[in-house]
Write a protein that holds these residues in place. Structure first.
Motif, PDB file in Angstrom:
ATOM      1  N   LEU A  64       0.845  -1.185   0.000  1.00 27.55           N
ATOM      2  CA  LEU A  64       0.000   0.000   0.000  1.00 27.55           C
ATOM      3  C   LEU A  64       0.886   1.242   0.000  1.00 27.55           C
ATOM      4  CD1 LEU A  64      -2.705  -1.111   2.607  1.00 27.55           C
ATOM      5  CD2 LEU A  64      -2.629  -1.506   0.133  1.00 27.55           C
ATOM      6  N   GLU A  65       0.704   2.086  -1.007  1.00 32.34           N
ATOM      7  CA  GLU A  65       1.552   3.262  -1.180  1.00 32.34           C
ATOM      8  C   GLU A  65       0.787   4.536  -0.842  1.00 32.34           C
ATOM      9  OE1 GLU A  65       2.787   2.906  -5.259  1.00 32.34           O
ATOM     10  OE2 GLU A  65       4.555   1.738  -4.711  1.00 32.34           O
ATOM     11  N   LEU A  66       1.394   5.358   0.010  1.00 34.68           N
ATOM     12  CA  LEU A  66       0.797   6.629   0.404  1.00 34.68           C
ATOM     13  C   LEU A  66       1.908   7.631   0.683  1.00 34.68           C
ATOM     14  CD1 LEU A  66      -1.622   8.396   1.277  1.00 34.68           C
ATOM     15  CD2 LEU A  66      -1.328   7.460   3.580  1.00 34.68           C
ATOM     16  N   GLY A  67       1.956   8.686  -0.128  1.00 32.37           N
ATOM     17  CA  GLY A  67       2.932   9.749   0.100  1.00 32.37           C
ATOM     18  C   GLY A  67       4.366   9.280   0.095  1.00 32.37           C
ATOM     19  N   GLY A  68       4.717   8.368  -0.770  1.00 27.84           N
ATOM     20  CA  GLY A  68       6.087   7.884  -0.850  1.00 27.84           C
ATOM     21  C   GLY A  68       6.425   6.802   0.148  1.00 27.84           C
ATOM     22  N   LYS A  69       5.489   6.459   1.022  1.00 21.97           N
ATOM     23  CA  LYS A  69       5.711   5.408   2.012  1.00 21.97           C
ATOM     24  C   LYS A  69       4.954   4.157   1.598  1.00 21.97           C
ATOM     25  CE  LYS A  69       4.964   4.255   6.892  1.00 21.97           C
ATOM     26  NZ  LYS A  69       4.410   4.714   8.188  1.00 21.97           N
ATOM     27  N   THR A  70       5.607   3.012   1.759  1.00 24.81           N
ATOM     28  CA  THR A  70       4.987   1.733   1.385  1.00 24.81           C
ATOM     29  C   THR A  70       4.796   0.866   2.619  1.00 24.81           C
ATOM     30  OG1 THR A  70       6.003   1.781  -0.819  1.00 24.81           O
ATOM     31  CG2 THR A  70       5.236  -0.349  -0.009  1.00 24.81           C
ATOM     32  N   THR A  71       3.604   0.294   2.729  1.00 18.96           N
ATOM     33  CA  THR A  71       3.286  -0.595   3.845  1.00 18.96           C
ATOM     34  C   THR A  71       2.822  -1.938   3.303  1.00 18.96           C
ATOM     35  OG1 THR A  71       2.592   1.272   5.240  1.00 18.96           O
ATOM     36  CG2 THR A  71       1.845  -0.918   5.889  1.00 18.96           C
ATOM     37  N   SER A  72       3.444  -2.996   3.762  1.00 20.77           N
ATOM     38  CA  SER A  72       3.038  -4.342   3.356  1.00 20.77           C
ATOM     39  C   SER A  72       1.810  -4.746   4.146  1.00 20.77           C
ATOM     40  CB  SER A  72       4.165  -5.348   3.602  1.00 20.77           C
ATOM     41  OG  SER A  72       5.298  -5.040   2.807  1.00 20.77           O
ATOM     42  N   ALA A  73       0.800  -5.253   3.445  1.00 21.82           N
ATOM     43  CA  ALA A  73      -0.453  -5.616   4.103  1.00 21.82           C
ATOM     44  C   ALA A  73      -1.140  -6.743   3.346  1.00 21.82           C
ATOM     45  CB  ALA A  73      -1.368  -4.401   4.190  1.00 21.82           C
ATOM     46  N   VAL A  74      -2.052  -7.410   4.042  1.00 23.23           N
ATOM     47  CA  VAL A  74      -2.871  -8.453   3.424  1.00 23.23           C
ATOM     48  C   VAL A  74      -4.335  -8.113   3.683  1.00 23.23           C
ATOM     49  CG1 VAL A  74      -1.142 -10.275   3.618  1.00 23.23           C
ATOM     50  CG2 VAL A  74      -2.751  -9.899   5.491  1.00 23.23           C
ATOM     51  N   LEU A  75      -5.179  -8.527   2.757  1.00 22.68           N
ATOM     52  CA  LEU A  75      -6.618  -8.296   2.923  1.00 22.68           C
ATOM     53  C   LEU A  75      -7.134  -9.165   4.071  1.00 22.68           C
ATOM     54  CD1 LEU A  75      -9.255  -7.010   1.789  1.00 22.68           C
ATOM     55  CD2 LEU A  75      -9.509  -9.086   0.413  1.00 22.68           C
ATOM     56  N   LYS A  76      -7.773  -8.525   5.036  1.00 26.84           N
ATOM     57  CA  LYS A  76      -8.309  -9.246   6.187  1.00 26.84           C
ATOM     58  C   LYS A  76      -9.812  -9.458   6.072  1.00 26.84           C
ATOM     59  CE  LYS A  76      -7.387 -11.230  10.098  1.00 26.84           C
ATOM     60  NZ  LYS A  76      -6.474 -12.399  10.138  1.00 26.84           N
ATOM     61  N   ASP A  77     -10.519  -8.490   5.501  1.00 30.02           N
ATOM     62  CA  ASP A  77     -11.967  -8.616   5.379  1.00 30.02           C
ATOM     63  C   ASP A  77     -12.459  -7.659   4.305  1.00 30.02           C
ATOM     64  OD1 ASP A  77     -14.500  -9.531   5.883  1.00 30.02           O
ATOM     65  OD2 ASP A  77     -14.873  -8.183   7.558  1.00 30.02           O
ATOM     66  N   SER A  78     -13.610  -7.984   3.723  1.00 27.20           N
ATOM     67  CA  SER A  78     -14.209  -7.102   2.726  1.00 27.20           C
ATOM     68  C   SER A  78     -15.726  -7.271   2.774  1.00 27.20           C
ATOM     69  CB  SER A  78     -13.689  -7.409   1.319  1.00 27.20           C
ATOM     70  OG  SER A  78     -13.988  -8.747   0.953  1.00 27.20           O
ATOM     71  N   GLN A  79     -16.432  -6.193   2.441  1.00 32.73           N
ATOM     72  CA  GLN A  79     -17.885  -6.214   2.395  1.00 32.73           C
ATOM     73  C   GLN A  79     -18.325  -5.896   0.973  1.00 32.73           C
ATOM     74  OE1 GLN A  79     -19.345  -3.474   5.358  1.00 32.73           O
ATOM     75  NE2 GLN A  79     -18.033  -4.322   6.959  1.00 32.73           N
ATOM     76  N   HIS A  80     -19.368  -6.594   0.513  1.00 36.25           N
ATOM     77  CA  HIS A  80     -19.811  -6.449  -0.868  1.00 36.25           C
ATOM     78  C   HIS A  80     -21.317  -6.221  -0.930  1.00 36.25           C
ATOM     79  CE1 HIS A  80     -15.914  -7.888  -2.458  1.00 36.25           C
ATOM     80  NE2 HIS A  80     -15.926  -8.668  -1.384  1.00 36.25           N
ATOM     81  N   ASP A  81     -21.740  -5.502  -1.966  1.00 33.09           N
ATOM     82  CA  ASP A  81     -23.157  -5.317  -2.227  1.00 33.09           C
ATOM     83  C   ASP A  81     -23.744  -6.662  -2.659  1.00 33.09           C
ATOM     84  OD1 ASP A  81     -25.492  -4.760  -4.223  1.00 33.09           O
ATOM     85  OD2 ASP A  81     -25.284  -2.881  -3.122  1.00 33.09           O
ATOM     86  N   VAL A  82     -24.806  -7.100  -1.989  1.00 36.28           N
ATOM     87  CA  VAL A  82     -25.346  -8.433  -2.257  1.00 36.28           C
ATOM     88  C   VAL A  82     -25.997  -8.538  -3.629  1.00 36.28           C
ATOM     89  CG1 VAL A  82     -25.701  -8.958   0.182  1.00 36.28           C
ATOM     90  CG2 VAL A  82     -27.503  -7.800  -1.087  1.00 36.28           C
ATOM     91  N   VAL A  83     -26.385  -7.413  -4.208  1.00 35.98           N
ATOM     92  CA  VAL A  83     -27.050  -7.427  -5.512  1.00 35.98           C
ATOM     93  C   VAL A  83     -26.047  -7.222  -6.637  1.00 35.98           C
ATOM     94  CG1 VAL A  83     -28.793  -6.334  -6.968  1.00 35.98           C
ATOM     95  CG2 VAL A  83     -29.215  -6.607  -4.508  1.00 35.98           C
ATOM     96  N   ARG A  84     -25.311  -6.121  -6.581  1.00 36.54           N
ATOM     97  CA  ARG A  84     -24.377  -5.804  -7.679  1.00 36.54           C
ATOM     98  C   ARG A  84     -23.007  -6.435  -7.510  1.00 36.54           C
ATOM     99  NH1 ARG A  84     -26.605  -0.841  -6.324  1.00 36.54           N
ATOM    100  NH2 ARG A  84     -24.640  -0.216  -5.358  1.00 36.54           N
ATOM    101  N   GLY A  85     -22.662  -6.804  -6.284  1.00 38.23           N
ATOM    102  CA  GLY A  85     -21.350  -7.397  -6.059  1.00 38.23           C
ATOM    103  C   GLY A  85     -20.243  -6.381  -5.879  1.00 38.23           C
ATOM    104  N   ASP A  86     -20.570  -5.074  -5.856  1.00 34.69           N
ATOM    105  CA  ASP A  86     -19.547  -4.042  -5.693  1.00 34.69           C
ATOM    106  C   ASP A  86     -18.907  -4.141  -4.304  1.00 34.69           C
ATOM    107  OD1 ASP A  86     -20.321  -3.170  -8.180  1.00 34.69           O
ATOM    108  OD2 ASP A  86     -21.629  -1.583  -7.408  1.00 34.69           O
ATOM    109  N   THR A  87     -17.625  -3.814  -4.236  1.00 32.93           N
ATOM    110  CA  THR A  87     -16.934  -3.787  -2.947  1.00 32.93           C
ATOM    111  C   THR A  87     -17.314  -2.519  -2.199  1.00 32.93           C
ATOM    112  OG1 THR A  87     -15.061  -4.997  -3.899  1.00 32.93           O
ATOM    113  CG2 THR A  87     -14.690  -3.880  -1.809  1.00 32.93           C
ATOM    114  N   LEU A  88     -17.808  -2.681  -0.969  1.00 33.63           N
ATOM    115  CA  LEU A  88     -18.270  -1.547  -0.180  1.00 33.63           C
ATOM    116  C   LEU A  88     -17.237  -1.083   0.842  1.00 33.63           C
ATOM    117  CD1 LEU A  88     -21.925  -2.751   0.550  1.00 33.63           C
ATOM    118  CD2 LEU A  88     -21.119  -1.261  -1.304  1.00 33.63           C
ATOM    119  N   HIS A  89     -16.420  -2.006   1.330  1.00 33.72           N
ATOM    120  CA  HIS A  89     -15.445  -1.649   2.365  1.00 33.72           C
ATOM    121  C   HIS A  89     -14.388  -2.742   2.439  1.00 33.72           C
ATOM    122  CE1 HIS A  89     -13.725  -0.946   6.390  1.00 33.72           C
ATOM    123  NE2 HIS A  89     -14.154   0.302   6.242  1.00 33.72           N
ATOM    124  N   VAL A  90     -13.148  -2.354   2.769  1.00 30.78           N
ATOM    125  CA  VAL A  90     -12.066  -3.331   2.919  1.00 30.78           C
ATOM    126  C   VAL A  90     -11.278  -3.047   4.191  1.00 30.78           C
ATOM    127  CG1 VAL A  90     -11.756  -3.911   0.483  1.00 30.78           C
ATOM    128  CG2 VAL A  90     -10.588  -1.915   1.419  1.00 30.78           C
TER     129      VAL A  90
END
Length: 239
Positions: A64-90
């Motif tokens: 994850l890159e922000l302002g020249g700084k990089t942070t290593s991370a893994v996806l822990k959880d995600s929320q999706h719209d039950v109808v369209r399948g869009d990602t709502l939050h991560v």
């Protein structure tokens, strides 16, 4: 094969109310939170399209890159719209690349078409589809594979038969978790179902093969009732 980190640009965001969050999503951004490690949780937003591509790429670790700084991370959880399948939050979890973490990876079959039991008409059932593992973040495999090419009818394959790559530890009980079963053809079960259906039809038609006459029982009942009524209505002697 070890996973390779994928870069993903994020932007800092202020924690806001639901209206602002909906406006953020309408603009093509997905809200998220980065937490873990020794730092405080950090609220961010990310482009929905870039996020989708990053999560579909090879590897469990994201840079994850922000302002020249990089942070290593893994996806822990995600929320999706039950109808369209869009990602709502991560939610992303900070990780150190030199410290092993727990992860869940898919378990896939190889050699199913070559299994003798399948060639004989047996039914191959995929029982276990995910496996809990422990590995360094960059050593997390995309999947584990179960070789079912030698399975015969009535065989059962356990997790102990699955070989994990070097540096990966399977956390689930390998001697107890069933990965796959290969059962005989289901012709017998289908015949039993057919027999039950024929039996039900026989009850409706009658043992002699002819439909039962409707109203036969009612007609007899009505006759008995008429005779009783006739007797009751007869005037008493002397009237």
């Amino acid at each position: 094969m070890p996973s390779q980190a994928t870069k993903l640009s994020i932007s800092e965001r202020a924690i806001s109310n639901s209206r602002e969050t909906r406006r953020l999503r309408r603009s093509g951004q997905v809200p998220g939170v980065l937490y873990g490690g020794t730092e405080e949780p950090f609220a961010f937003s990310v482009d929905e399209r870039e996020l989708r591509h990053a999560l579909a790429a090879r590897g469990a670790v994201l840079d994850l890159e922000l302002g020249g700084k990089t942070t290593s991370a893994v996806l822990k959880d995600s929320q999706h719209d039950v109808v369209r399948g869009d990602t709502l939050h991560v939610d992303f979890l900070r990780v150190r690349l030199d410290v092993a973490i727990h992860a869940v990876v898919p378990l896939e079959f190889v050699g199913a078409d070559d299994a003798p039991g399948v060639s004989e008409g047996g039914v191959l059932e995929h029982v276990l589809r995910e496996v809990n593992i422990e590995a360094l973040p960059n050593e997390i495999p995309e999947r584990l594979e179960a070789d079912v090419s030698a399975m015969q009818i009535n065989d059962t394959l356990f997790l102990s038969s699955v070989k994990a790559p070097s540096g990966v530890t399977i956390l689930d009980e390998v001697e107890e978790n069933v990965v796959a079963t290969l059962t005989p053809p289901r012709l017998e079960a289908e015949l039993e179902a057919l027999d039950a259906e024929l039996e039900a039809e026989t009850e409706l038609v009658g043992e002699d093969g002819e439909p039962a006459a409707e109203g036969e029982g009612d007609a007899e009942g009505e006759g008995d009732g008429a005779e009783a009524s006739s007797g009751d209505d007869k005037p008493a002697d002397g009237e």
